[in-house]
Design an enzyme around this catalytic site. Structure first.
Site, short mmCIF file in Angstrom:
data_model
loop_
_atom_site.label_atom_id
_atom_site.label_comp_id
_atom_site.label_asym_id
_atom_site.label_seq_id
_atom_site.Cartn_x
_atom_site.Cartn_y
_atom_site.Cartn_z
N ASP A 8 0.86 -1.21 0.00
CA ASP A 8 0.00 0.00 0.00
C ASP A 8 0.89 1.25 0.00
O ASP A 8 0.86 2.05 0.94
CB ASP A 8 -0.94 -0.01 1.21
CG ASP A 8 -0.19 -0.02 2.56
OD1 ASP A 8 -0.77 0.45 3.55
OD2 ASP A 8 0.98 -0.47 2.60
N HIS A 238 9.52 -0.11 8.87
CA HIS A 238 8.64 -1.28 9.03
C HIS A 238 8.75 -2.24 7.82
O HIS A 238 9.02 -3.42 7.97
CB HIS A 238 7.19 -0.83 9.12
CG HIS A 238 6.84 -0.03 10.34
ND1 HIS A 238 6.91 -0.52 11.63
CD2 HIS A 238 6.39 1.24 10.44
CE1 HIS A 238 6.51 0.42 12.48
NE2 HIS A 238 6.20 1.49 11.80
O1 RIB Z 1 2.24 -0.44 10.96
C1 RIB Z 1 3.13 -0.18 9.89
C2 RIB Z 1 2.55 -0.58 8.58
O2 RIB Z 1 1.41 0.24 8.30
C3 RIB Z 1 3.51 -0.36 7.40
O3 RIB Z 1 3.29 -1.33 6.42
C4 RIB Z 1 3.13 1.00 6.89
O4 RIB Z 1 3.40 1.14 5.49
C5 RIB Z 1 1.65 1.00 7.11
O5 RIB Z 1 1.05 0.32 6.01
CA CA Z 2 2.86 -0.66 4.06
#
Ligand code: RIB
Ligand code: CA
Length: 303
Positions: A8, A238
């Site tokens: 995303d 992340h």
């Molecule tokens: O909690 C972090 C996640 O949420 C990551 O994938 C960031 O891109 C959002 O999608």
């Molecule tokens: Ca993400």
């Protein structure tokens, strides 16, 4: 490694995709897109823009626009920006998505590469759950599903209980954890250890002026969000950390347990231990300095 990223994009997604393009160990077979950091049409447009920026190409298959059972979805644009890529509001449409829906693309590629395909899911898990529902053989065909999501025995980031990706479609996430897929969960236990600083992004811009310069620009917005919530020493990498786990799991510390995702109430999206479920590997830690340096070294391979 044959890899599909379900994404995303998304500021930290953009870095993960750049790394996947840069690493010679990865054969990127496609990007499947999902709602999450932005609406799914913007996710798809951003994915195609990023591939062009990174001088790469692969199919982009658009996925779900809504969580299971929902009639609306409204992204929190204060984290990744109004169009999902920081302050940029002028992201052009470059090329077109493939005609195949994401879940069908995932099912077909898993069948055509049975036992060889890794999927790195760095957004809500709706497309993965849809693929499981469409093909009973999907769980067996996929070699490994590496998820950025969840938090075991520690607070969430979008609520005190839940990590954002699993929160955004808790029902789909729970269906995935009930399946027989070979799952690796890279949650906040590990990703909050890999904090990028503005200096790291400046380094990327120096070593890869076009790609690193763009990543620095869009991370500036992301740093602003984290400063606004009191996290001053950097922004968690992340998605890139989860991407690195696909290739180098030995750099992580894992535990194993079955997992249930809470699907309603105040604690919706929380991941809890459930020994009645198939075991998944959950990262409790990572060699953070290694992860950040590996990410920077990969970006430096781009232009
Ligand atoms: O909690 C972090 C996640 O949420 C990551 O994938 C960031 O891109 C959002 O999608
Ligand atoms: Ca993400």
């Amino acid at each position: 490694m044959k890899l599909i990223i379900d994404t995303d994009p998304g500021v930290d997604d953009a870095l993960a995709i750049a790394i996947a393009v840069a690493l010679p160990e990865i054969s990127l077979l496609g990007l499947t897109t999902i709602f999450g950091n932005t609406f799914v049409p913007q996710s798809s447009r951003n994915a195609r823009f990023l591939l062009d920026l990174f001088a790469a190409d692969c199919p982009v298959a658009e996925g779900a626009a809504l969580p299971w059972g929902a009639e609306t979805y409204d992204p929190a644009d204060n984290v990744h920006g109004p169009e999902g890529l920081g302050a940029r509001a002028d992201i052009p449409q470059i090329g077109q998505n493939t005609d195949e829906a994401a879940a069908d693309f995932l099912v077909r590629l898993a069948q055509e590469n049975a036992g060889e395909l890794t999927i790195c899911a760095i957004g809500p898990l709706t497309n993965i759950a849809d693929a499981l529902a469409r093909d009973p053989g999907f769980a067996r065909n996929v070699k490994e599903l590496v998820i950025m999501g969840g938090a075991l025995d520690q607070p969430g980031n979008i609520t005190p209980f839940a990590e954002a990706n699993l929160f955004h479609d808790a029902a789909a996430a729970d269906a995935v954890f009930q399946s027989e897929m070979n799952i690796v969960m890279i949650g906040l236990n590990a990703t909050l250890q890999t904090l990028l600083t503005p200096a790291d992004l400046t380094d990327m811009a120096r070593t890869a002026p076009k790609v690193g310069g763009f990543l620095e620009e869009i991370h500036d917005f992301y740093f602003g969000f984290y400063r606004s919530v009191g996290i001053m020493d950097g922004c968690p990498m992340h998605d890139a950390t989860s991407l690195l786990a696909c290739l180098w799991p030995e750099r992580f510390k894992f535990t194993e347990t079955g997992v249930r995702v809470i699907v309603d109430g105040d604690e919706i999206g929380q991941t809890i231990r459930d020994e009645s479920r198939p075991n998944v590997r959950i990262a409790l830690g990572v060699e953070a300095d290694w992860a950040i340096q590996t990410a920077k070294n990969a970006v430096a391979q781009l232009h």
